[in-house]
Design a protein around this motif. Sequence first.
Motif, PDB file in Angstrom:
ATOM      1  N   VAL A 109       0.862  -1.185   0.000  1.00 39.83           N
ATOM      2  CA  VAL A 109       0.000   0.000   0.000  1.00 39.83           C
ATOM      3  C   VAL A 109       0.902   1.239   0.000  1.00 39.83           C
ATOM      4  CG1 VAL A 109      -1.780   1.273   1.244  1.00 39.83           C
ATOM      5  CG2 VAL A 109      -1.795  -1.229   1.233  1.00 39.83           C
ATOM      6  N   PRO A 110       0.760   2.167  -0.964  1.00 38.35           N
ATOM      7  CA  PRO A 110       1.646   3.340  -1.050  1.00 38.35           C
ATOM      8  C   PRO A 110       1.412   4.308   0.108  1.00 38.35           C
ATOM      9  CG  PRO A 110      -0.112   3.469  -2.684  1.00 38.35           C
ATOM     10  CD  PRO A 110      -0.216   2.118  -2.065  1.00 38.35           C
ATOM     11  N   PRO A 111       2.438   5.131   0.443  1.00 38.35           N
ATOM     12  CA  PRO A 111       2.352   6.056   1.594  1.00 38.35           C
ATOM     13  C   PRO A 111       1.197   7.026   1.499  1.00 38.35           C
ATOM     14  CG  PRO A 111       4.602   5.841   0.821  1.00 38.35           C
ATOM     15  CD  PRO A 111       3.766   5.155  -0.193  1.00 38.35           C
ATOM     16  N   ASP A 112       0.930   7.507   0.316  1.00 42.05           N
ATOM     17  CA  ASP A 112      -0.122   8.501   0.207  1.00 42.05           C
ATOM     18  C   ASP A 112      -1.493   7.930   0.566  1.00 42.05           C
ATOM     19  OD1 ASP A 112       0.169   6.865  -2.026  1.00 42.05           O
ATOM     20  OD2 ASP A 112      -1.011   8.221  -3.270  1.00 42.05           O
ATOM     21  N   VAL A 113      -1.644   6.649   0.439  1.00 40.16           N
ATOM     22  CA  VAL A 113      -2.934   6.024   0.772  1.00 40.16           C
ATOM     23  C   VAL A 113      -3.082   5.889   2.278  1.00 40.16           C
ATOM     24  CG1 VAL A 113      -4.301   3.929   0.519  1.00 40.16           C
ATOM     25  CG2 VAL A 113      -3.022   4.827  -1.427  1.00 40.16           C
ATOM     26  N   VAL A 114      -1.954   5.630   3.004  1.00 37.90           N
ATOM     27  CA  VAL A 114      -2.036   5.321   4.433  1.00 37.90           C
ATOM     28  C   VAL A 114      -1.899   6.560   5.310  1.00 37.90           C
ATOM     29  CG1 VAL A 114      -1.147   3.019   4.035  1.00 37.90           C
ATOM     30  CG2 VAL A 114       0.442   4.850   4.615  1.00 37.90           C
ATOM     31  N   GLU A 115      -1.657   7.712   4.753  1.00 45.29           N
ATOM     32  CA  GLU A 115      -1.526   8.920   5.570  1.00 45.29           C
ATOM     33  C   GLU A 115      -2.868   9.284   6.193  1.00 45.29           C
ATOM     34  OE1 GLU A 115       1.031  10.488   6.544  1.00 45.29           O
ATOM     35  OE2 GLU A 115       2.527   9.451   5.322  1.00 45.29           O
ATOM     36  N   PRO A 116      -2.889   9.718   7.449  1.00 46.87           N
ATOM     37  CA  PRO A 116      -1.797   9.717   8.416  1.00 46.87           C
ATOM     38  C   PRO A 116      -1.533   8.300   8.945  1.00 46.87           C
ATOM     39  CG  PRO A 116      -3.791  10.508   9.469  1.00 46.87           C
ATOM     40  CD  PRO A 116      -4.143  10.275   8.037  1.00 46.87           C
ATOM     41  N   LYS A 117      -0.267   7.957   9.086  1.00 46.22           N
ATOM     42  CA  LYS A 117       0.121   6.596   9.452  1.00 46.22           C
ATOM     43  C   LYS A 117      -0.377   6.214  10.840  1.00 46.22           C
ATOM     44  CE  LYS A 117       4.302   5.882   6.703  1.00 46.22           C
ATOM     45  NZ  LYS A 117       5.750   5.577   6.776  1.00 46.22           N
ATOM     46  N   LEU A 118      -0.310   7.183  11.764  1.00 37.44           N
ATOM     47  CA  LEU A 118      -0.687   6.858  13.134  1.00 37.44           C
ATOM     48  C   LEU A 118      -2.118   6.332  13.196  1.00 37.44           C
ATOM     49  CD1 LEU A 118       0.117   6.927  16.140  1.00 37.44           C
ATOM     50  CD2 LEU A 118      -0.815   9.254  16.238  1.00 37.44           C
ATOM     51  N   GLU A 119      -2.999   7.039  12.557  1.00 38.15           N
ATOM     52  CA  GLU A 119      -4.396   6.631  12.582  1.00 38.15           C
ATOM     53  C   GLU A 119      -4.602   5.337  11.786  1.00 38.15           C
ATOM     54  OE1 GLU A 119      -8.186   6.654  13.856  1.00 38.15           O
ATOM     55  OE2 GLU A 119      -6.522   7.941  14.479  1.00 38.15           O
ATOM     56  N   TYR A 120      -3.877   5.264  10.673  1.00 37.67           N
ATOM     57  CA  TYR A 120      -3.983   4.078   9.813  1.00 37.67           C
ATOM     58  C   TYR A 120      -3.603   2.812  10.598  1.00 37.67           C
ATOM     59  CZ  TYR A 120      -2.433   0.709   6.239  1.00 37.67           C
ATOM     60  OH  TYR A 120      -2.217  -0.417   5.491  1.00 37.67           O
ATOM     61  N   PHE A 121      -2.434   2.870  11.271  1.00 40.07           N
ATOM     62  CA  PHE A 121      -1.996   1.698  12.027  1.00 40.07           C
ATOM     63  C   PHE A 121      -2.890   1.447  13.240  1.00 40.07           C
ATOM     64  CE2 PHE A 121       2.333   2.338  10.046  1.00 40.07           C
ATOM     65  CZ  PHE A 121       2.304   1.150   9.338  1.00 40.07           C
ATOM     66  N   ARG A 122      -3.403   2.530  13.858  1.00 39.59           N
ATOM     67  CA  ARG A 122      -4.292   2.345  15.004  1.00 39.59           C
ATOM     68  C   ARG A 122      -5.545   1.566  14.581  1.00 39.59           C
ATOM     69  NH1 ARG A 122      -4.433   5.304  19.554  1.00 39.59           N
ATOM     70  NH2 ARG A 122      -3.361   7.047  18.573  1.00 39.59           N
ATOM     71  N   VAL A 123      -6.137   2.002  13.476  1.00 36.09           N
ATOM     72  CA  VAL A 123      -7.350   1.311  12.992  1.00 36.09           C
ATOM     73  C   VAL A 123      -7.020  -0.127  12.593  1.00 36.09           C
ATOM     74  CG1 VAL A 123      -9.144   1.297  11.232  1.00 36.09           C
ATOM     75  CG2 VAL A 123      -8.419   3.467  12.259  1.00 36.09           C
ATOM     76  N   PHE A 124      -5.903  -0.305  11.900  1.00 30.40           N
ATOM     77  CA  PHE A 124      -5.512  -1.624  11.410  1.00 30.40           C
ATOM     78  C   PHE A 124      -5.343  -2.616  12.574  1.00 30.40           C
ATOM     79  CE2 PHE A 124      -2.053  -4.596  10.211  1.00 30.40           C
ATOM     80  CZ  PHE A 124      -2.704  -5.283   9.203  1.00 30.40           C
ATOM     81  N   PHE A 125      -4.505  -2.263  13.559  1.00 32.45           N
ATOM     82  CA  PHE A 125      -4.224  -3.195  14.663  1.00 32.45           C
ATOM     83  C   PHE A 125      -5.426  -3.333  15.609  1.00 32.45           C
ATOM     84  CE2 PHE A 125       0.191  -2.115  13.433  1.00 32.45           C
ATOM     85  CZ  PHE A 125       0.654  -3.395  13.225  1.00 32.45           C
ATOM     86  N   SER A 126      -6.162  -2.267  15.782  1.00 30.56           N
ATOM     87  CA  SER A 126      -7.368  -2.355  16.616  1.00 30.56           C
ATOM     88  C   SER A 126      -8.371  -3.326  15.992  1.00 30.56           C
ATOM     89  CB  SER A 126      -8.019  -0.972  16.781  1.00 30.56           C
ATOM     90  OG  SER A 126      -7.135  -0.098  17.433  1.00 30.56           O
TER      91      SER A 126
END
Length: 1764
Positions: A370-387
């Motif tokens: 997944v390219p960086p521009d899609v996952v920005e902001p990373k913090l929220e992206y990873f929070r949602v993903f792992f949650s």
Amino acid sequence: MGGKNKQRTKGNLRPSSSGRAAELLAKERGTVPGFTGFGTSQSDLGYVPAIQGAEEVDSLVDADFRMVLRKLSKRDVTTKLKAMQEFGMMCKEREAEVVKGVLPYWPRIYCKISLDHDRRVREAAQQSFEQLILKVKKHLAPYLKSIMGYWLIAQCDTYSPAASAAKVAFEKAFPSSKQPEALVFCKDEILNVLQDHLLKETADTLSDPQTVPEEEREAKFFRILTCSLLALKKLLSMLPKKEMHSLEEKLMSLLSQNKFWKYSKNNVSQVRSAFFELISAFCQHLPVVVKAEAPRVCPAVLLSIDDGDAVVCPALWEAVLYTITTVEDCWSHVNARKGVLPKLWTVLREGGRGLATVIYPNLLPFISKVPPDVVEPKLEYFRVFFSSIIQGLSNERTIASPSESSAVITAFMECLCFAVLQKGKDQSQIHQMLLCDQLIPFVSAVLKEPKLQSGPLFYQTAEMLSSWEAKAELSSDDGTDEVFQKLLSDFWGHLLKMCILHVDRLDADRKLLFAISGMLEILHNPKSAMKPNNRKSLKIRFTDEDEFERNTACRKLMEVRNGDSEIQADLQQTSRLRKEPLENLVCNLAELSIVYVNEQKSEQHLNFLSALLNTFSSNRVFQVLLEQGNNVSHAQAESQNEVKAHNRSPSVQFLYLNLITWLKEDWRKDTHFLVDILYSVLHCCSNNDERKVILDDLIKMDLKWVIFLQIIQKACSSTTKLSLVSDWLKGDTLGERLVMLADDLCCLGLKPRAASSGSAFSEKWTLLSLVLSQHVKSESLIGETFVERIIDKLQAALSKAKDLSEAGDTEPSVSFICDVASSFFSSVKGCLLMPSSEDLLLTIFQLCAQRQDATHLTDVLVCKLKHTWMSGVNSLVHQLQGTQSTFLLKAALWVKNQVQSSSLDVKRLQVLISTVSDLLLKLMEADGQSGCLVRAYVEHVTPDKTEWGKLHESLCSEWMHKPLLEGRLSINCEPLGSTVKLCGTTKLPGHLCASALLSKIVLLQLKNCVVRGNHDSERKKIDNIIAELLYSLQWIEELENPPYLLLEYLHMLEEMHITYEEFSTLSSTANLQQTIFHRSKEHGRLWSLTMAKVICTENAVSWERKELFKTTEGFLPLTEGRLHTLQCLSSFLIEEEKRELVFHCVAKLMTCTQAELSSTDGAFGCLSILNSCLKDRSIDCDHLLPAVLKIIISWKNDNEDSFLFSCNLKEASAPLLGFNIELMRYLALLLKYSAAPLADNEWDFLMCSMLAWLETTSESRLLYHIPLVQIFACVSCDLASALSAYFEAAAPDSTANLPKNLVSEWKEFFSEGIHNLLLPLLVKITGETKNASEGSFQNSVLSSLGEALTYISKDQFLNHKLPPKFVAGQKTNLPDKLQTLLNTLCPLLLFRARPVQVSVYHMLHKLMPELPKFDDEDLKSYGDEEEELALSPPALMSILATQELLLENILECIPVGEFAVIQPLSDEFCLVLGYLLTWKLTLAFFKAASSQLRVLYSQYLRRTKSLNKLLYHLFRLMPENPIFSGPTSEVPNKDTKTFFTEELRLDVKGTGVLSSQIPHLACSVYHITLKDLPAMVRLWWNSCEKRVFNVVDKFTSKYVSSVLSSQEISSVQTSTQLFNGMTVKARSAAREVIATYSVDDIFIELIIQLPSNYPLGSITVESGKRVGVAVQQWRNWMLQLSTYLTHQNGSIMEGLSLWKNNVDKRFEGVEDCMICFSVIHGSNYSLPKKACRTCKKKFHSACLYKWFSSSNKSTCPLCRETFL
């Protein structure tokens, strides 16, 4: 087609058949031009010729093939399936040229049928195609292009067997290397077919809508669609790369169609799955085409990411990964934030919807692309993903599945590691979020869920930490090391907080604490935790391969040691970055736990502390624990100071201050974790001496034994722990305590126990078993001395247990000792070389070899004991190696003593034999071919010659009675042997036990070929043992009535295959016969009978018998042994040998002096041999018999004292008795076989001697208990019987040769003298032995006496000399002599001896016809006065009443119709026999009576219901199938012989089969009853309940009616009775009797028809011709005859006679009685005599009596005036 019941066209006789129609088409040449085939499309129709010769091309198709191809066009599935199978078989069997003719038409058929709806048809089509390919091979090439498209589709069939068959056919057609070339050759045609199916075809075009249901059309369409997509994928994967560009144009046209892309949303999951698989193939093989169609590909794939179908998901995610990899700008064609990621979050929150194992492994590659521009902001992206992942893990379905939860956890950790490595401006915030908000909560969630604790999270966490630690230790310029150091510091801090949060609670969950300790152990040492098998040492033992076992044990110990050393190495190499924070964490948790333990007595915290110390056993941790545990009492404080003075180690201080206190707490059930703490303490000790002191202190304390059991168990499971306690295990302190424990346990087990803890009792035994059986490096855990002392204690306890009577107290101890011994025997090398071990083994063997009612052990315990001693013997024989075994010697001597002690019953003997057999089999396995152990054991068990002699003497001498009585043996001395009576004995004689046991041993040896060494010596021993067995069996056979114990013994021998037949199959018997012969010659008696039995069994030819003795002279001079041998051999000698023997005897008799008359080598012996040779009349020596008689007369003249005439035998010697017995036997044989006439003086000697000997018998009545006197009495009576039989059977022409007046002298003097002596003798003997048992010694005398009395004539019987005997109140018309006779003899029918009953029956049977005449005088008065007649045999009736009462008690419990088995010669047998004989006498008396008397007697029987009782009893005593199995007197024919067709012979001596005598007698009585009392039986039958009614009817119809009918018809045919004016004829075939009556002008014909169940059913009387008789009168007469035949007890002739008399009286003018309308009364046969004074009509007296009784009036039946 059509129902079966539908109307057919007129003339159409057979239903329609498509197959037959096709056959007719083929037969009628030229009538049908052809039929249409199948093309590749509906517009291209092929042509298949229908007949041969129509066209040139048609000749290529065989007629049979044409028939099959026609059948393939049918719609019926079964027809197509069978046709396809038939086609395959024809391709296989026919010639290649014939099969090639089908090829032009096969493509059309194949293309159609390979798409058939039925999967079986498709599979069969591919299998047939394979056979076609194998036959035509390369000739298929021209037709490939038209077939290949459908062939490829078939290989992708959704039905796996069909697809596999198609692939097999494809592989048979093309090798692997040629397959791509074949596809290239047909690629255009394949694509055309696939495109047509994908773009053009519909459900309605593929199937006919008019004939195929919509559901079936849809299913076929979607299946073909799926197969076409998969076939295109297969084509792409198999084509060479260089050919791909040629397909691009056509494939672009396919991909440009909207219909193709709609398949991604198709409702059928198989279609979607095939579509995504095809997209993956496009990405792999044609990426250019995919990139060109990216706007269509990306939405179709990525927007379907939430497809939850299990079929689609694997293919979908494969397509997703291929798409995002192949199409770089794929995210530009879809909206990731709105279209893709929300769907992914949903799937993750739902735990993958049951597809976690498919989806989650793809998450890491997915998020990495997944390219960086899609996952920005990373913090929220990873929070949602792992949650989302954590939320998905809480799903119940995910938790329940270990594989799914593991997939989620693994994906979480992989993605977490990936996220940590991502760099950026907000890296620290992301790290903080990942640790605090994701990882630690995730770990906490896993800890809380027991199902997730065993998952991979902790191992992966440990790996992640190792990775971070490696990065933290590497210094870098970009500050990565600092980042990871902070990351590690944060992790340990958060983890500590989380652990404290869970542990710092009084109600902390035990499982949660266990999970925390497990997690810490894994974090401390991941390698040891990942190898749980290293914690347990599995032990595999091969008993027969010692070396291999030692190697295996050493290898396993090395593995454990290596594992332990690896763990130690890993501990030393633990990273500094992990060791310190981990130890701090442990110390904090330990400190917290000890506070809860000390203050709150928290058990779960103590368990948790044990788990921590087990992994982290360091002095630092113990120091922390000591610091927190300072709240101790003053006494403990002094102890603490003392410990500090001597021990500086914190761990030892903790032991004495805390651990011992916990160990002493009695309420604590589980102590495993405390023992683990103990091992942690021992691990911290500096040396083994210190450890030994600690453990010795512990064992001196009053601690529970279970603690020491756990200490030793844990030591045995780990070499590390074993090394810590090895010195203590070998020490004296532990050994002495274990010996005391064994003693206490054994003593406690043999006494009644109070209610104590069963588990504590079991744990102590387990401890003993462990220390005895567990070995390390071939050494016991404890000292060898202590092992032996413990075994001594166990053996002593078992010895006491054998003698105790209370099983309930000893059983647990015996069971535990058994477990300990079994473990000890099987695991310890050389254990059985210790004397104590052998004694223990012997005791267990003895317990098994005794019956359970003696040892009071259960079946389970006996099985356990057996397994124990067998494993012990197995170990013993492997350890002996040539040395002697005390166990085997003691066991043999004990067994020998058991069998010789006469203390065994059959069950105990059977148990003993089985146990010894098991022992011998074990020894044979160990011996191999040598047999040394077995031979030594058998030698010790076998009795010596003296012991065998004592065993012979112990056998009861009752056996001699039968052979002496039958004359098979002769003795002139008192019999030797035991005088103990067998009746009531419960123990087997020692000889029987010894012979059975040794014979079983011998048979085992022979069967296993264990006969080596000195072969002849071994054979002799074996023959001696088998001879003893035969001796035992012969002893039992000679007993007249062997007790049940001996019959049970014989059954046991059969069950255990201890038989002579078994021996003869395993070995030659010639030597055995010689052995028995020599013993017979030496000892005689029973050995001689045994020899005869063996010769008879072997059926040896004469020359083989001759080998036993060379010449008869070898037997002289005669001894008792030689005499008996000759007597038993006589029946086997040929005529010449017998004649030679007789000549020797006669010559010897001629030279005998007076002194030699009674000696064995004199006249006694010669007469004995002579009698034996003459017995079977096999030699012709008539000229010698009178000569011998003359010699005997000369002896009598010279010395009459040697002849025991008219004397009392009280003073007679045994030799003289034996001599007289043989004289009497010879005289009886002389009468039987001598053809030469005797002179007057010889007859006088013969008859006078007989009478004189009978007088001696009569006078010596009180001496019958002496065997020889008893035989003397029997033989004298037999001689009287022989003389009686001789004169009774003498024909008139033969009596002319006799001396004058001999016959008259016999009848007037001698015969009367016999019976005047014997009849009173019978009465006296039976009177004196009234209460004697059935098996008494009197039976043989009674048999001979009774047989002699059966020859008594009727006149002699009536003129008896018996003392008068009358019964008070007895009403009878008999004279005094007859009354005395009946009153004396009738009670003897109740006597408990069959010979008496039968002989009395025979005597009374002669008397019965004489009794009815005494009642005739009383008949007239009875007719006038209604008084009861004085019945003639009142004694017989009273006996019958007594028998009825006794029999009712025996048979009342048995339903009528069920067969009651009566044991021969039992009390019941005698009772039933007497009852049936009494009835036979009663029926004989009834039959002899006149018709008038018979009516009166039948009324008496009806009144007393005696006949009803008899009939009920008969249907309990008659068998269901009364087949006669004995010899028949008639000429054999095809008819089955039954008890009703064969006459019953009642011999006094009972020569017949006793078991069938009662059933046969019962059938005989029933037969006579039906014959003589048919009306009474019919009356009883009609009154029976339905079940009994049917039983009686069925039995009588099947077995009796035919016999009685034929006898009745035959009696009519053979009747000599003449009727004046009436003739009687019979038709046997029709069972009819025709009576013709004529008087003057009157002519009457009657037809009497017997029913099938005669005489139960009514006899029908039909009208024949009649002249001169009125109809009414005719009916009356017919009714009268029918009444007579139905209700009178007599034959048809008697009924006709009565009817004729009635008709005659009518014609004579005698008027009918107006009550019964008959002249002659139907019952008493009287005429009407009682006349009414008013109307003058006469009536029968009986009719008037019944009229007055039933009407309660005394008026005339006609005029109604008072009858005066």
